[in-house]
Design a protein around this motif. Sequence first.
Motif, PDB file in Angstrom:
ATOM      1  N   ALA A  90      -6.639   3.354   1.793  1.00  0.00           N
ATOM      2  CA  ALA A  90      -5.285   2.861   1.445  1.00  0.00           C
ATOM      3  C   ALA A  90      -4.691   2.000   2.838  1.00  0.00           C
ATOM      4  O   ALA A  90      -4.445   0.724   2.903  1.00  0.00           O
ATOM      5  CB  ALA A  90      -4.224   3.257   0.812  1.00  0.00           C
ATOM      6  N   SER A 101       5.597  -1.502  -7.304  1.00  0.00           N
ATOM      7  CA  SER A 101       4.605  -2.215  -6.654  1.00  0.00           C
ATOM      8  C   SER A 101       4.871  -2.525  -5.239  1.00  0.00           C
ATOM      9  O   SER A 101       4.016  -2.942  -4.380  1.00  0.00           O
ATOM     10  CB  SER A 101       4.132  -3.101  -7.609  1.00  0.00           C
ATOM     11  N   SER A 130      -9.775  -5.784  -3.211  1.00  0.00           N
ATOM     12  CA  SER A 130      -9.509  -5.127  -1.727  1.00  0.00           C
ATOM     13  C   SER A 130     -10.438  -3.995  -1.662  1.00  0.00           C
ATOM     14  O   SER A 130     -11.122  -3.942  -0.519  1.00  0.00           O
ATOM     15  CB  SER A 130      -8.115  -4.954  -1.535  1.00  0.00           C
ATOM     16  N   ASP A 131     -10.436  -3.106  -2.821  1.00  0.00           N
ATOM     17  CA  ASP A 131     -11.139  -1.802  -2.405  1.00  0.00           C
ATOM     18  C   ASP A 131     -12.627  -1.999  -2.446  1.00  0.00           C
ATOM     19  O   ASP A 131     -13.479  -1.586  -1.625  1.00  0.00           O
ATOM     20  CB  ASP A 131     -10.855  -0.970  -3.571  1.00  0.00           C
ATOM     21  N   ASN A 164      -6.029  -5.068  -6.465  1.00  0.00           N
ATOM     22  CA  ASN A 164      -6.794  -3.695  -5.663  1.00  0.00           C
ATOM     23  C   ASN A 164      -7.998  -3.674  -6.200  1.00  0.00           C
ATOM     24  O   ASN A 164      -8.918  -3.213  -5.207  1.00  0.00           O
ATOM     25  CB  ASN A 164      -6.200  -2.491  -6.603  1.00  0.00           C
ATOM     26  N   ALA A 207       0.433   2.971  -3.282  1.00  0.00           N
ATOM     27  CA  ALA A 207      -0.979   3.593  -3.654  1.00  0.00           C
ATOM     28  C   ALA A 207      -0.774   5.033  -2.852  1.00  0.00           C
ATOM     29  O   ALA A 207      -1.342   5.986  -3.354  1.00  0.00           O
ATOM     30  CB  ALA A 207      -1.974   2.870  -3.283  1.00  0.00           C
ATOM     31  N   LYS A 264       0.834  -1.306  -0.160  1.00  0.00           N
ATOM     32  CA  LYS A 264      -0.029  -0.109  -0.034  1.00  0.00           C
ATOM     33  C   LYS A 264       0.757   1.166   0.025  1.00  0.00           C
ATOM     34  O   LYS A 264       0.362   2.297  -0.239  1.00  0.00           O
ATOM     35  CB  LYS A 264      -1.072   0.068   1.344  1.00  0.00           C
TER      36      LYS A 264
END
Length: 452
Positions: free
Chosen positions: A208, A268, A358-359, A355, A38, A35
């Motif tokens: 995040a 990443s 998870s979001d 992503n 992000a 994270k």
Amino acid sequence: MSQNNNKQTLRKSIGLSAALSTVVGMLIGSGVFFKPQAIYTSTNGGPGLGLLAWLIGGLVTIAAGLTAAEVSASIVKPGGMMVYLEEIYDERIGFLTGWMQSILFIPAISAALGIIFAQEVVNLLGIQNNIYIKLIAIAIIVFIALLNSLGAKFGGSIQTISTVCKLFPLAIIIVFGFIKGDSSTGIITPFVGEGTNLVESISQVLIATLFAYDGWIYVGALSGEMKNPSKHLPMAIVGGISIVMSVYLIINVAYLMVVPASEMASVSAPATLAAKQMFGSSGSKIISVGILISVFGTLNGFILTGGRIPYIMGCQNRIPFSRAFSKLNNNAVPLNGTWLIVILAILYSISGQFNLLSDLAIFTIWIFYTMLFIGVIKLRKTRPEMERPYKVPLYPIIPMIAIIGGVFIVISTLITQTQNAIVGVVITLLGLPIYEYMRKKSAKKLDGEKSA
């Protein structure tokens, strides 16, 4: 709806250390490694807001943990948040909570963790093939499910061991980051990069960090198997969150002393980049192993607790095939409920979208978290006589902080990720016709028994 007469009972075999390690293990997973990208992308490379986000996210989570622990300690029944919200509101809300956890949240998070695990494996082996990522993700999910079929005590032992092991690479990064890092680098300044929309950036970085902190509530699902839940459950939640917040803050300072925030935004796995700076190319392999251990422990925690939700719903005849889901295997494990989670996680993992999954999961779960925080205030008014072995401190300030944080997350996600949010709401609301079908089926069965 009627309760199944199931003579099998969950064994009280989980102590404080296993519960505490479950909280820590479920929180310290992929978020601390992935994270930061992000976060520092959202701040346009500005480290100040990114570091502040870890602190704010931790404080909101502590407020959430302190608040939820009052309900967890007072309503000591297996099932966790599903049972809490049913007692606070009604049966329908309780069902939707369990439905959302079983069909969306736990499988989606498990799939996301499986994908991250698989990505680290292929990177470590130097294999660049999306098919291998999906196959490895499915394999690790199934493997952990098989391990947990051996019993809650065994699963708790795995959690304890993996939690201890994952702290070693984190400690190495922290220690060598402070030794080899440059304290004069920009750790706090600039607060945000040029051209940053501050309001939008705050929303994104908080979401995040809250992904990285999520998982603490699900130790409540183990309350029926804990030796002393009224005492140990709040200690496990609050203690675990405090440990994790400290680790997250310190390790992000270590990151920033080695790698500028602008560079972390471009990779990443910022931890791997920091390791390369400290130890050379071999460092990235060490951190990759650390990430694998960390994600393994987190995934184990979700699968360990996740199967208990369909089990409770099955015992209450609230879902189709309740008879099957209400059964325990010879090790007192709700194996059919666990495999429901696993099968859905396998289906979700085919998407390969960490992503996205998870979001979607975080937005949906925070709707119910917020209802739980509001419920603490509601119970204080409607059921003042309720036995409360633990009371949230600084009431009602702490619950209000948790509520404000929850409302902010839900509204900001609706604004910034509208499509994802709508999908989460729709999947959750699909549980309503299932609830009505099962309610009418149970009522019809009850009428038939009375007339017989």
